[in-house]
Design an enzyme around this catalytic site. Structure first.
Site, PDB file in Angstrom:
ATOM      1  N   HIS A 128       0.854  -1.186   0.000  1.00 31.38           N
ATOM      2  CA  HIS A 128       0.000   0.000   0.000  1.00 31.38           C
ATOM      3  C   HIS A 128       0.885   1.229   0.000  1.00 31.38           C
ATOM      4  O   HIS A 128       1.952   1.224   0.629  1.00 31.38           O
ATOM      5  CB  HIS A 128      -0.917   0.007   1.233  1.00 31.38           C
ATOM      6  CG  HIS A 128      -2.079   0.926   1.077  1.00 31.38           C
ATOM      7  ND1 HIS A 128      -2.006   2.252   1.392  1.00 31.38           N
ATOM      8  CD2 HIS A 128      -3.311   0.707   0.575  1.00 31.38           C
ATOM      9  CE1 HIS A 128      -3.163   2.821   1.117  1.00 31.38           C
ATOM     10  NE2 HIS A 128      -3.973   1.904   0.621  1.00 31.38           N
ATOM     11  N   ASP A 181      -7.869  -5.743   0.317  1.00 30.68           N
ATOM     12  CA  ASP A 181      -8.334  -6.561  -0.805  1.00 30.68           C
ATOM     13  C   ASP A 181      -7.830  -7.986  -0.748  1.00 30.68           C
ATOM     14  O   ASP A 181      -8.301  -8.838  -1.501  1.00 30.68           O
ATOM     15  CB  ASP A 181      -7.932  -5.908  -2.126  1.00 30.68           C
ATOM     16  CG  ASP A 181      -8.733  -4.658  -2.357  1.00 30.68           C
ATOM     17  OD1 ASP A 181      -9.906  -4.660  -1.978  1.00 30.68           O
ATOM     18  OD2 ASP A 181      -8.191  -3.685  -2.896  1.00 30.68           O
TER      19      ASP A 181
HETATM   20  N1  CMC Z   1       4.123  -7.560  -4.869  1.00 33.02           N
HETATM   21  C1  CMC Z   1       5.452  -7.542  -5.086  1.00 33.02           C
HETATM   22  N2  CMC Z   1       6.225  -6.446  -4.949  1.00 33.02           N
HETATM   23  C2  CMC Z   1       5.610  -5.307  -4.583  1.00 33.02           C
HETATM   24  C3  CMC Z   1       4.230  -5.250  -4.335  1.00 33.02           C
HETATM   25  C4  CMC Z   1       3.461  -6.426  -4.486  1.00 33.02           C
HETATM   26  N3  CMC Z   1       2.152  -6.432  -4.273  1.00 33.02           N
HETATM   27  N4  CMC Z   1       3.881  -3.992  -3.990  1.00 33.02           N
HETATM   28  C5  CMC Z   1       5.018  -3.276  -4.013  1.00 33.02           C
HETATM   29  N5  CMC Z   1       6.061  -4.062  -4.372  1.00 33.02           N
HETATM   30  C6  CMC Z   1       7.477  -3.677  -4.446  1.00 33.02           C
HETATM   31  C7  CMC Z   1       7.756  -2.913  -5.727  1.00 33.02           C
HETATM   32  O1  CMC Z   1       8.169  -3.781  -6.767  1.00 33.02           O
HETATM   33  C8  CMC Z   1       8.868  -1.995  -5.270  1.00 33.02           C
HETATM   34  O2  CMC Z   1      10.050  -2.744  -5.192  1.00 33.02           O
HETATM   35  P1  CMC Z   1      11.499  -2.046  -5.537  1.00 33.02           P
HETATM   36  O3  CMC Z   1      11.680  -1.024  -4.441  1.00 33.02           O
HETATM   37  O4  CMC Z   1      12.461  -3.157  -5.520  1.00 33.02           O
HETATM   38  O5  CMC Z   1      11.316  -1.424  -6.886  1.00 33.02           O
HETATM   39  C9  CMC Z   1       8.473  -1.634  -3.835  1.00 33.02           C
HETATM   40  O6  CMC Z   1       7.705  -2.759  -3.379  1.00 33.02           O
HETATM   41  C10 CMC Z   1       7.634  -0.376  -3.719  1.00 33.02           C
HETATM   42  O7  CMC Z   1       6.520  -0.499  -4.589  1.00 33.02           O
HETATM   43  P2  CMC Z   1       5.846   0.716  -5.364  1.00 33.02           P
HETATM   44  O8  CMC Z   1       5.126   0.193  -6.574  1.00 33.02           O
HETATM   45  O9  CMC Z   1       6.861   1.794  -5.577  1.00 33.02           O
HETATM   46  O10 CMC Z   1       4.817   1.203  -4.275  1.00 33.02           O
HETATM   47  P3  CMC Z   1       3.558   2.114  -4.518  1.00 33.02           P
HETATM   48  O11 CMC Z   1       3.308   2.804  -3.245  1.00 33.02           O
HETATM   49  O12 CMC Z   1       3.732   2.962  -5.738  1.00 33.02           O
HETATM   50  O13 CMC Z   1       2.396   1.069  -4.855  1.00 33.02           O
HETATM   51  C11 CMC Z   1       0.572  -0.406  -4.649  1.00 33.02           C
HETATM   52  C12 CMC Z   1       1.410   0.702  -3.975  1.00 33.02           C
HETATM   53  C13 CMC Z   1      -0.665  -0.693  -3.806  1.00 33.02           C
HETATM   54  C14 CMC Z   1       0.086   0.076  -6.027  1.00 33.02           C
HETATM   55  C15 CMC Z   1       1.450  -1.682  -4.789  1.00 33.02           C
HETATM   56  O14 CMC Z   1       1.862  -2.131  -3.527  1.00 33.02           O
HETATM   57  C16 CMC Z   1       0.739  -2.793  -5.562  1.00 33.02           C
HETATM   58  O15 CMC Z   1       0.759  -2.797  -6.791  1.00 33.02           O
HETATM   59  N6  CMC Z   1       0.082  -3.744  -4.824  1.00 33.02           N
HETATM   60  C17 CMC Z   1      -0.677  -4.786  -5.464  1.00 33.02           C
HETATM   61  C18 CMC Z   1      -2.040  -4.246  -5.858  1.00 33.02           C
HETATM   62  C19 CMC Z   1      -2.944  -4.052  -4.682  1.00 33.02           C
HETATM   63  O16 CMC Z   1      -3.096  -4.921  -3.843  1.00 33.02           O
HETATM   64  N7  CMC Z   1      -3.617  -2.877  -4.635  1.00 33.02           N
HETATM   65  C20 CMC Z   1      -4.622  -2.591  -3.611  1.00 33.02           C
HETATM   66  C21 CMC Z   1      -4.270  -1.413  -2.780  1.00 33.02           C
HETATM   67  S1  CMC Z   1      -5.328  -1.309  -1.344  1.00 33.02           S
HETATM   68  C22 CMC Z   1      -6.904  -1.061  -1.947  1.00 33.02           C
HETATM   69  C23 CMC Z   1      -7.136   0.354  -2.315  1.00 33.02           C
HETATM   70  O17 CMC Z   1      -7.109   1.214  -1.414  1.00 33.02           O
HETATM   71  O18 CMC Z   1      -7.369   0.602  -3.501  1.00 33.02           O
END
Ligand code: CMC
Length: 435
Positions: free
Chosen positions: A311, A369
């Site tokens: 998140h 989720d």
């Molecule tokens: N699985 C594997 N690696 C992950 C994941 C994941 N679910 N989420 C983040 N990472 C890694 C990402 O690859 C990155 O690694 P590195 O630093 O080596 O590049 C690091 O963690 C930081 O990730 P980010 O994409 O920069 O983080 P963000 O804050 O931009 O993204 C997120 C947040 C929710 C989009 C992401 O965690 C994600 O895609 N999660 C899966 C989708 C999901 O479950 N979304 C629901 C969110 S909660 C419901 C809502 O409120 O909508």
């Protein structure tokens, strides 16, 4: 709300400029950089709003490190234990929990707005029956501005109130209609002696052929899902509603933009994506394939993510996920589905991920989720409807945030700037001279 201190920016050849630092009631201080461009000719660069507060708000507060979520100051755990969804709606919209009389009046108003214009059925008929419900819902919510244009003056508090009530009351009807349409079954009209959530369940699962028997476990679990998803401060879809609404467009158009944004798998679409992921993993060997699967989601080149994990704000267990996990146990237990293989797989996968260095280092925990899909599946809700249910619940958050923006004296049309890295000015060559 300046906290009296200043942030100093040194730039160029020994130039410096001071900015006031603003203090909220809780949470990080905020540097007020509104004068930056005027005074320096520079913008700030912050794709994804990692360090940018886009507005002031009094509605929802998240402490991502503590894993805390407050609606109007009340912890989500207490609201989930003591309130129902419509009380939560009242709180989000009006700032305080209702008294019994206020609640009765609010429930009465919402209940009286649950029917939708009969003409909307014919609008619906233009869609393919196999369309994704979120595609249909985006269209239906946007179309509300065509059906309910008698109260669209956004500067009139009375009109805003009517539109808010219409959105909250009619969303369950529209979500259920989109489901019935996909099945080819007749729509079920709302029934005013039922609660908001029981009414939704009946519109989803009832048929005109027989009296539908309400299952209290299903109603309680769905009501909790609604409460947990009701608002989440300036997330992508809420920011979309605010940005869209900032042009002065009507609330139905702004909320339709929110529905469209929520659909994405990184946001509300994650519950559907998570359940599909678990089902796929189950088909490929389930627990025996966990190691392989986790290695894949950790590989940055695989393009795969562990859906339902991570998140932007929570760097600790999402408090909604904790409650949803509890609900999972309750629902599966009460419905006799304790041995649900997907739930077992989800628990095993969660354990592996929480002990894995990759997830620990990045502070990736289950989000709401991760478990909401399992609960909804157990309640008999088809996977493609999950995000529609999320949008039903989030409508109150969107509309409360939209109302707050419209009445904010600092409200302006949203207009981000850019760091331009494309071609500079050049001349158009006639087509026969281009290579
Ligand atoms: N699985 C594997 N690696 C992950 C994941 C994941 N679910 N989420 C983040 N990472 C890694 C990402 O690859 C990155 O690694 P590195 O630093 O080596 O590049 C690091 O963690 C930081 O990730 P980010 O994409 O920069 O983080 P963000 O804050 O931009 O993204 C997120 C947040 C929710 C989009 C992401 O965690 C994600 O895609 N999660 C899966 C989708 C999901 O479950 N979304 C629901 C969110 S909660 C419901 C809502 O409120 O909508």
């Amino acid at each position: 709300m300046s906290n009296g201190t200043k942030a100093v920016l040194n730039y160029g050849d020994g130039k410096s400029i001071e900015f006031p630092v603003m203090k909220g009631t809780v949470g990080p201080d905020v540097v007020d950089i509104r004068t930056l461009y005027g005074k320096t000719g520079m913008f700030t660069y912050d794709p994804g709003f990692l360090s940018t507060a886009s507005c002031q708000s009094r509605i929802t507060y998240i402490d991502g490190d503590k894993g805390e979520l407050l609606y109007r100051g009340y912890p989500i755990e207490q609201l989930a234990a003591h309130c129902d969804f419509l009380e939560t709606c009242y709180l989000l919209l009006k700032g305080e929990l209702p008294t019994p009389a206020q609640k009765a009046a609010f429930v009465d108003t919402v209940t009286k707005h649950t029917m939708v214009n009969e003409q909307m059925q014919f609008f619906m008929r233009g869609f393919r029956r196999d369309a994704h419900p979120m595609a249909v819902l985006t269209g239906l919510v946007g179309a509300m501005s065509a059906f309910y244009h008698d109260a669209l003056d956004i500067n009139d508090p009375h009109d805003r109130e009517i539109s808010a009530m219409r959105l909250i009351a009619k969303m369950p009807t529209l979500v259920a209609m989109s489901y019935k349409y996909s099945l080819g079954q007749p729509y079920i009209y709302p029934k005013n002696d039922l609660s908001y959530t029981a009414n939704f369940v009946r519109m989803m699962f009832g048929t005109p052929c027989e009296e539908y028997k309400i299952n209290d476990t299903v109603v309680r679990a769905l009501d909790r899902i609604f409460i947990l998803h009701a608002d989440h401060e300036q997330n992508a879809s809420t920011s979309t509603v605010r940005l869209c609404g900032s042009s002065g467009t009507n609330p139905f158009a702004a909320v339709a933009a929110g529905v469209a944004c929520l659909w994405g798998p990184a946001h509300g679409g994650a519950n559907e994506a998570c359940l599909n992921m678990l089902q796929q993993l189950q088909q490929q060997g389930g627990v025996s394939k966990l190691g392989e699967f986790v290695a894949k989601v950790k590989d940055p080149n695989s393009g795969a993510r562990l859906m339902g994990f991570g998140h932007r704000v929570y760097k600790n267990y999402d408090p909604r996920a904790k409650l949803m996990r509890e609900t999972c146990y309750e629902v599966l237990g009460e419905l006799g589905l304790e041995d649900d293989p997907l739930f077992k797989l989800a628990m095993a996968l969660e354990k592996v991920a929480l002990e894995d260095d990759y997830f620990v280092k990045r502070k990736l925990y289950p989000n709401v989720d991760y478990y909401s899909g399992i609960v909804q599946k157990a309640l008999g809700i088809p996977v493609a409807m999950f995000t529609g249910i999320f949008s039903l619940a989030r409508t109150v958050g969107w509309i409360a945030q939209w109302q707050e923006m419209i009445t904010d004296p600092e409200y302006k049309i949203g207009r981000p700037r850019q760091l331009f890295s494309g071609a500079t000015s050049r001349n158009v060559m006639p087509i026969d001279k281009r290579k």
